[in-house]
Enzyme design. Structure first.
Site, PDB file in Angstrom:
ATOM      1  N   VAL A  43      61.594 -18.803  30.563  1.00 15.48           N
ATOM      2  CA  VAL A  43      61.146 -20.195  30.729  1.00 15.48           C
ATOM      3  C   VAL A  43      60.879 -20.528  32.194  1.00 15.48           C
ATOM      4  O   VAL A  43      61.204 -21.599  32.680  1.00 15.48           O
ATOM      5  CB  VAL A  43      62.189 -21.175  30.121  1.00 15.48           C
ATOM      6  CG1 VAL A  43      62.251 -21.027  28.612  1.00 15.48           C
ATOM      7  CG2 VAL A  43      63.581 -20.952  30.730  1.00 15.48           C
ATOM      8  N   HIS A  46      25.158   1.004  33.404  1.00 20.86           N
ATOM      9  CA  HIS A  46      25.173   0.965  31.940  1.00 20.86           C
ATOM     10  C   HIS A  46      25.674   2.292  31.405  1.00 20.86           C
ATOM     11  O   HIS A  46      25.269   3.329  31.901  1.00 20.86           O
ATOM     12  CB  HIS A  46      23.755   0.701  31.413  1.00 20.86           C
ATOM     13  CG  HIS A  46      23.686   0.758  29.917  1.00 20.86           C
ATOM     14  ND1 HIS A  46      24.162  -0.262  29.118  1.00 20.86           N
ATOM     15  CD2 HIS A  46      23.216   1.719  29.083  1.00 20.86           C
ATOM     16  CE1 HIS A  46      23.978   0.069  27.841  1.00 20.86           C
ATOM     17  NE2 HIS A  46      23.414   1.262  27.791  1.00 20.86           N
TER      18      HIS A  46
HETATM   19  P1  NAD Z   1      55.732 -19.248  32.829  1.00 22.22           P
HETATM   20  O1  NAD Z   1      55.733 -20.479  33.623  1.00 22.22           O
HETATM   21  O2  NAD Z   1      54.505 -18.395  32.786  1.00 22.22           O
HETATM   22  O3  NAD Z   1      56.076 -19.561  31.312  1.00 22.22           O
HETATM   23  C1  NAD Z   1      57.240 -20.222  30.927  1.00 22.22           C
HETATM   24  C2  NAD Z   1      56.951 -20.919  29.626  1.00 22.22           C
HETATM   25  O4  NAD Z   1      58.157 -21.390  29.117  1.00 22.22           O
HETATM   26  C3  NAD Z   1      56.015 -22.112  29.797  1.00 22.22           C
HETATM   27  O5  NAD Z   1      54.961 -22.018  28.867  1.00 22.22           O
HETATM   28  C4  NAD Z   1      56.911 -23.304  29.536  1.00 22.22           C
HETATM   29  O6  NAD Z   1      56.245 -24.370  28.929  1.00 22.22           O
HETATM   30  C5  NAD Z   1      57.936 -22.688  28.604  1.00 22.22           C
HETATM   31  N1  NAD Z   1      59.214 -23.381  28.595  1.00 22.22           N
HETATM   32  C6  NAD Z   1      59.896 -23.920  29.643  1.00 22.22           C
HETATM   33  N2  NAD Z   1      61.066 -24.440  29.214  1.00 22.22           N
HETATM   34  C7  NAD Z   1      61.119 -24.217  27.879  1.00 22.22           C
HETATM   35  C8  NAD Z   1      62.071 -24.514  26.876  1.00 22.22           C
HETATM   36  N3  NAD Z   1      63.201 -25.129  27.172  1.00 22.22           N
HETATM   37  N4  NAD Z   1      61.807 -24.145  25.598  1.00 22.22           N
HETATM   38  C9  NAD Z   1      60.647 -23.486  25.294  1.00 22.22           C
HETATM   39  N5  NAD Z   1      59.704 -23.196  26.214  1.00 22.22           N
HETATM   40  C10 NAD Z   1      59.943 -23.546  27.485  1.00 22.22           C
HETATM   41  O7  NAD Z   1      56.996 -18.422  33.343  1.00 22.22           O
HETATM   42  P2  NAD Z   1      57.515 -16.990  32.923  1.00 22.22           P
HETATM   43  O8  NAD Z   1      56.750 -16.444  31.786  1.00 22.22           O
HETATM   44  O9  NAD Z   1      58.989 -17.100  32.845  1.00 22.22           O
HETATM   45  O10 NAD Z   1      57.151 -16.154  34.221  1.00 22.22           O
HETATM   46  C11 NAD Z   1      57.701 -16.517  35.496  1.00 22.22           C
HETATM   47  C12 NAD Z   1      56.735 -16.241  36.585  1.00 22.22           C
HETATM   48  O11 NAD Z   1      56.509 -14.858  36.728  1.00 22.22           O
HETATM   49  C13 NAD Z   1      55.407 -16.894  36.321  1.00 22.22           C
HETATM   50  O12 NAD Z   1      55.160 -17.830  37.331  1.00 22.22           O
HETATM   51  C14 NAD Z   1      54.402 -15.816  36.372  1.00 22.22           C
HETATM   52  O13 NAD Z   1      53.331 -16.126  37.226  1.00 22.22           O
HETATM   53  C15 NAD Z   1      55.135 -14.604  36.906  1.00 22.22           C
HETATM   54  N6  NAD Z   1      54.699 -13.468  36.102  1.00 22.22           N
HETATM   55  C16 NAD Z   1      53.432 -13.024  36.259  1.00 22.22           C
HETATM   56  C17 NAD Z   1      52.966 -12.006  35.474  1.00 22.22           C
HETATM   57  C18 NAD Z   1      51.567 -11.547  35.645  1.00 22.22           C
HETATM   58  O14 NAD Z   1      50.976 -11.860  36.668  1.00 22.22           O
HETATM   59  N7  NAD Z   1      50.994 -10.828  34.715  1.00 22.22           N
HETATM   60  C19 NAD Z   1      53.775 -11.443  34.505  1.00 22.22           C
HETATM   61  C20 NAD Z   1      55.056 -11.932  34.354  1.00 22.22           C
HETATM   62  C21 NAD Z   1      55.510 -12.953  35.166  1.00 22.22           C
END
Ligand code: NAD
Ligand code: FAD
Length: 480
Positions: free
Chosen positions: A280, A454
């Protein structure tokens, strides 16, 4: 190996050796600055390791597992279409994890080699910024360091949920989700953000029934709405049970299973899962990072407060990466690290916050940069959109990747490219062309006039650029 003890005066002290800190340290050293990097990471073998979250428990290990699980999934569900038939296949989870660990070890020790080659001193310990440009290092290598400049790069940590406390066994954070020794039959994920989708995909491909509980009604609210809608459709088609607008109210662990209670539009519900991942979001690691006397200020969200050049409120103290505002992405942190090193060395440096690409490494991949269509619509901007489906791209079909689209958005006034949004095969690689184009303030016509080989996936970017002007060649143009 890190130095046992270090004392004295440095041009630059870096606290944190994730992709923001270690890159800053290497660039400082390349620019002739006497640099020390203090980091407190201990890896799963109990040893100090460089690379921070990204290399140890983030970007790299997750991509290793995404690759292994996708190959297994293809073996089970993709090969038959090619006329390739295999006998019984099974996944050896410990072997998959061991492969991931080897990659992590190779890369983290690679940073140690780079530090040595560039004469960056590595001190294992916890750094604390004191008054007067001093850093106190605690731990077995306790010492006091003085620096002309200090770069804070202590990164971030996973957010906790009071309704689902992590116990490291049945309820885990993202790091725990990289270490399962068997495939959970039923897997719950709280948060359908980037981590939830990537790690949910890993275990779903290996056979878990995955339910994602997302608090927001809108899926992937940071992405272009059309792309997010398509992503949701594709993920659900793959079997990910993504439930939006759901708030987890409680969890109970009993006999190795987790009962998760949640409520949403359709009232109260419960699921029982074998493992639960809490994903989250993440928060900056500021605890113990600075003394009150240092005078360092945080912003209203708890990040270290910095300006566009990553300068804090204290002279010669900078902060970069997940510790400061902006997307929590490794490449964003690294670019900030390079910028700060260049500034310290008296050179020019900048990072354009509008040109930081984002990628979700699922299948199909999702990638974007710049403005979304909803951003432009709500700002009342004049814009044009061109899109092209991978279903009409020969290479994508040959690769069994004919889903998704490329969507380019250009200014309706001067045709400058304002945003690029891709869902489809290798979107993570395809986005680079559009980032470069935007960096050079290119127009959609510049891409349209560029020869693309291509058959390649990049032809979909070319066609989307042509489509901005209603002249795509391999799809029916629709006026927008
Ligand atoms: P995120 O912000 O992408 O997603 C967290 C999600 O959890 C959101 O959609 C939010 O609405 C939800 N959420 C929050 N509280 C909640 C609750 N109580 N109940 C249900 N849903 C809830 O964060 P993440 O997935 O934890 O990732 C953390 C960070 O790591 C991100 O900022 C991301 O950019 C980075 N990350 C990047 C990559 C990538 O670039 N491919 C991969 C993994 C992580
Ligand atoms: P970190 O990588 O968190 O490093 C900070 C370092 O500082 C750590 O080693 C920490 O131990 C150390 N430290 C903290 N406090 C102190 C102190 N007081 N003294 C000394 N040392 C200290 N981003 C992407 O761009 N692409 C991805 O594919 C991607 N995948 C991810 C997958 C997962 C599962 C997770 C969790 C994250 C992912 N991220 C991804 C996000 C990425 O890992 C972070 O944005 C990135 O690691 C941030 O870099 P950083 O250098 O700011 O901090």
């Amino acid at each position: 190996m890190p130095k046992k003890k270090s004392e004295g005066q440095y041009d630059v002290i870096v606290i944190g050796a994730g992709p923001a800190g270690y890159v800053a340290a290497i660039r400082c050293a390349q620019l002739g600055l006497k640099t020390v990097c203090v980091d407190n990471w201990i890896n799963k073998q109990g040893e100090p390791a460089l690379g921070g979250c990204c290399l140890n428990v983030g970007c790299i290990p997750s991509k290793a597992l995404l690759e292994s699980s996708e190959r297994f999934h293809q073996l089970q569900h993709g090969f038959a279409e090619h006329g390739i038939h295999c006998g019984d296949s099974r996944i050896d989870v410990p072997a998959m994890i061991e492969r991931k660990d080897k990659i992590v070890h190779r890369l983290t020790s690679g940073i140690a080699t780079l530090f040595k080659a560039n004469q960056v001193e590595w001190v294992h310990g916890t750094g604390k910024l004191l008054e007067g440009k001093r850093v106190e290092v605690s731990g077995p290598n306790a010492c006091l360091l003085r620096g002309e400049h200090i770069i804070l790069a202590s990164g971030s940590k996973p957010n906790e949920l009071a309704t689902a406390p992590v116990n490291g066994e049945t309820i885990v954070d993202s790091s725990g989700a990289l270490e399962f020794s068997t495939v959970p039959e039923r897997l719950g994920v709280i948060g359908a953000g980037v981590i939830g989708l990537e790690l949910g995909s890993v275990w779903a491909r290996l056979g878990s029934q995955v339910v994602l509980l997302e608090a927001q009604q809108r899926f992937l609210s940071m992405a272009d709405e059309q792309i997010a809608k398509e992503a949701l459709r594709q993920y659900r088609k793959q079997g990910l049970d993504i439930q939006l607008g759901q708030r987890v109210t409680a969890s109970r662990v009993e006999a190795g299973k987790v009962t998760v209670s949640y409520e949403g539009g359709d009232g109260e519900n419960q699921i029982v899962v074998d493992r639960l991942i809490v994903a989250v979001g993440r928060s900056p690691c500021t605890e113990g990072l600075y003394s009150r006397e240092s005078g360092l200020e945080l912003d209203e969200k708890g990040f270290v407060d910095v300006n566009e050049r990553c300068r804090t409120n204290r002279p010669d103290i900078y902060a970069v990466g997940d510790l400061v505002r902006g997307p929590m992405l490794a490449h964003k942190g690294s670019e900030e690290g390079v910028m700060v090193a260049e500034l310290i060395a008296g050179r020019k440096g900048s990072v354009d916050p509008d040109l930081i690409p984002s990628v979700i490494y699922t299948a199909p991949e999702v990638a974007w940069v710049g403005k979304t269509e909803q951003d432009l619509k709500s700002a009342g901007e004049n814009y044009r959109v061109g899109s092209f489906p991978f279903a009409a791209n020969g290479r994508a079909l040959a690769m069994q990747g004919g889903v998704g689209l490329v969507k380019l958005i250009a200014s309706g006034d001067d045709d400058r490219l304002l945003g690029a949004h891709i869902i489809g095969p290798n979107a993570s690689e395809l986005i680079a062309e559009t980032v470069l184009a935007m960096e050079f303030s290119a127009s959609s016509e510049d891409i349209a006039r560029t020869i693309h080989a291509h058959p390649t996936l990049s032809e979909a970017v070319h066609e989307a650029a042509l489509a901005v002007d209603g002249r795509a060649l391999h799809t029916v143009n629709r006026a927008r």
